[in-house]
Design a protein around this motif. Structure first.
Motif, PDB file in Angstrom:
ATOM      1  N   SER A  52       0.830  -1.205   0.000  1.00 49.02           N
ATOM      2  CA  SER A  52       0.000   0.000   0.000  1.00 49.02           C
ATOM      3  C   SER A  52       0.865   1.255   0.000  1.00 49.02           C
ATOM      4  CB  SER A  52      -0.942  -0.003   1.209  1.00 49.02           C
ATOM      5  OG  SER A  52      -0.222  -0.073   2.422  1.00 49.02           O
ATOM      6  N   LEU A  55       2.263   1.536  -3.686  1.00 47.45           N
ATOM      7  CA  LEU A  55       1.290   1.849  -4.728  1.00 47.45           C
ATOM      8  C   LEU A  55       0.537   3.148  -4.465  1.00 47.45           C
ATOM      9  CD1 LEU A  55      -0.128  -1.750  -5.310  1.00 47.45           C
ATOM     10  CD2 LEU A  55       1.514  -0.511  -6.736  1.00 47.45           C
ATOM     11  N   PHE A  56       0.023   3.301  -3.236  1.00 45.07           N
ATOM     12  CA  PHE A  56      -0.797   4.468  -2.927  1.00 45.07           C
ATOM     13  C   PHE A  56       0.043   5.683  -2.530  1.00 45.07           C
ATOM     14  CE2 PHE A  56      -3.715   0.923  -1.354  1.00 45.07           C
ATOM     15  CZ  PHE A  56      -4.262   0.744  -2.615  1.00 45.07           C
ATOM     16  N   VAL A  59       4.073   5.447  -5.914  1.00 42.70           N
ATOM     17  CA  VAL A  59       3.675   5.467  -7.327  1.00 42.70           C
ATOM     18  C   VAL A  59       2.722   6.624  -7.605  1.00 42.70           C
ATOM     19  CG1 VAL A  59       2.441   4.224  -9.138  1.00 42.70           C
ATOM     20  CG2 VAL A  59       4.068   3.000  -7.690  1.00 42.70           C
ATOM     21  N   GLU A  60       1.755   6.812  -6.734  1.00 40.37           N
ATOM     22  CA  GLU A  60       0.790   7.905  -6.939  1.00 40.37           C
ATOM     23  C   GLU A  60       1.497   9.254  -6.916  1.00 40.37           C
ATOM     24  OE1 GLU A  60      -3.216   9.723  -4.809  1.00 40.37           O
ATOM     25  OE2 GLU A  60      -2.630   7.639  -4.461  1.00 40.37           O
ATOM     26  N   GLU A  61       2.417   9.453  -5.982  1.00 40.10           N
ATOM     27  CA  GLU A  61       3.149  10.723  -5.921  1.00 40.10           C
ATOM     28  C   GLU A  61       4.051  10.879  -7.138  1.00 40.10           C
ATOM     29  OE1 GLU A  61       3.940  14.368  -4.043  1.00 40.10           O
ATOM     30  OE2 GLU A  61       2.491  12.797  -3.520  1.00 40.10           O
ATOM     31  N   LEU A  63       3.515   9.742 -10.135  1.00 37.06           N
ATOM     32  CA  LEU A  63       2.681  10.098 -11.289  1.00 37.06           C
ATOM     33  C   LEU A  63       2.288  11.566 -11.255  1.00 37.06           C
ATOM     34  CD1 LEU A  63       0.408   6.924 -11.511  1.00 37.06           C
ATOM     35  CD2 LEU A  63       2.212   7.615 -13.115  1.00 37.06           C
ATOM     36  N   ALA A  64       2.203  12.131 -10.045  1.00 37.60           N
ATOM     37  CA  ALA A  64       1.894  13.554  -9.938  1.00 37.60           C
ATOM     38  C   ALA A  64       3.087  14.415 -10.338  1.00 37.60           C
ATOM     39  CB  ALA A  64       1.471  13.889  -8.506  1.00 37.60           C
ATOM     40  N   LEU A 263      -3.593   7.968   4.163  1.00 35.23           N
ATOM     41  CA  LEU A 263      -3.545   8.724   2.911  1.00 35.23           C
ATOM     42  C   LEU A 263      -4.422   9.974   2.984  1.00 35.23           C
ATOM     43  CD1 LEU A 263      -3.789   5.757   0.389  1.00 35.23           C
ATOM     44  CD2 LEU A 263      -1.754   7.093   0.920  1.00 35.23           C
TER      45      LEU A 263
END
Length: 265
Positions: A52, A55-56, A59-61, A63-64, A263
């Motif tokens: 988690s 991925l959360f 990876v999410e950061e 992509l930003a 999150l």
């Protein structure tokens, strides 16, 4: 805040994650042993937390900050470097029983192997601090700390607890004193504050590599979960009903559910 102050805070965060590994040995102050069932649950719990967080969080950061291609490239390099490091050290089979009687040369070898395992987690902490004092976030000791940095520090600290337990189990079989078990558990994660400082310094100097850094940390940690944590859990639970898979899955779900609320903090 100057660079030295920032590096000091990042080092402290990495050192906190290392100290958390020692918590895994504390149950042996009160119990003689920990059942295989609980060990499988703990490995699953650690796996859920790391997945988690990767991925959360990373990876999410990432992509930003950049493109999917940059994230994928970073993840690929993270996996490759961990695989190569394992191949280089594969002939040096390490058991926690070696810790207690290690001479200087063996300690160097042990530290090298532990670096392969725990350095990527330190990198994840360091990368998460990339926006320290540059953006918004809670105020901590006069620093503006990114929420992602707090998230990763908490995630890896919790994840380190079952790793400390795994290290303490064979030491318990050798009748090693409890406080020494705590010390060796912490020792196993000492590369983390070093990795955190190096990664933070790198992404602050070369910010265009930040998305790549997020991907690198995520790829390395996901690979460690799939190649080490899950197989270790299944090996430990081999004699349990259904091979310990229900306990493993339950631990993974619990780890993910624990981290998701962070999150939104």
């Amino acid at each position: 805040m100057g660079l030295l102050a920032n590096l000091s805070l990042v080092f402290v965060a990495g050192f906190i994650t290392a100290l958390a590994t020692g918590l895994g040995a504390l149950p042996f102050f009160f119990f003689e042993d920990i059942s295989d069932r609980w060990n499988v649950v703990l490995w699953g719990f650690a796996s859920g937390i790391m997945l988690s967080a990767s991925l959360f969080g990373l990876v999410e950061e990432g992509l930003a900050e950049g493109t999917p291609l940059e994230i994928i490239a970073g993840m690929a390099v993270g996996v490759v470097l961990v695989v190569v490091a394992h191949e280089v050290l594969m002939d040096a089979d390490l058991d926690a029983r070696d810790y207690e009687e290690a001479d200087f040369k063996k300690l160097v070898l042990i530290l090298g192997i532990l670096t392969v395992h725990s350095f990527p987690e330190g990198v994840a902490v360091g990368v998460a601090f990339a926006d320290l004092n540059l953006g918004t976030g809670p105020a901590v000791l006069g620093f503006t700390v990114p929420v992602l940095a707090i998230f990763m520090t908490v995630a890896i600290s919790i994840h380190n607890v079952p790793e400390g337990t795994a290290i303490a189990i064979p030491l318990r079989a050798m009748a090693v004193p409890e406080w020494k078990m705590v010390w060796w558990a912490v020792f196993s994660s000492l590369p983390q504050p070093v990795g955190a400082v190096i990664a933070f310094g790198f992404v602050r100097i070369a910010r265009r590599f930040l998305p790549f850094g997020f991907g690198f940390a995520a790829g390395a940690m996901i690979y460690l979960v799939l190649s080490e944590f899950v197989p270790e859990a299944l090996d430990t639970g081999a004699d349990l009903p259904r091979g310990g898979r229900p306990e493993l899955l339950g631990g993974v779900v619990a780890g993910v559910l624990l981290m998701i609320p962070l999150l939104f903090v």
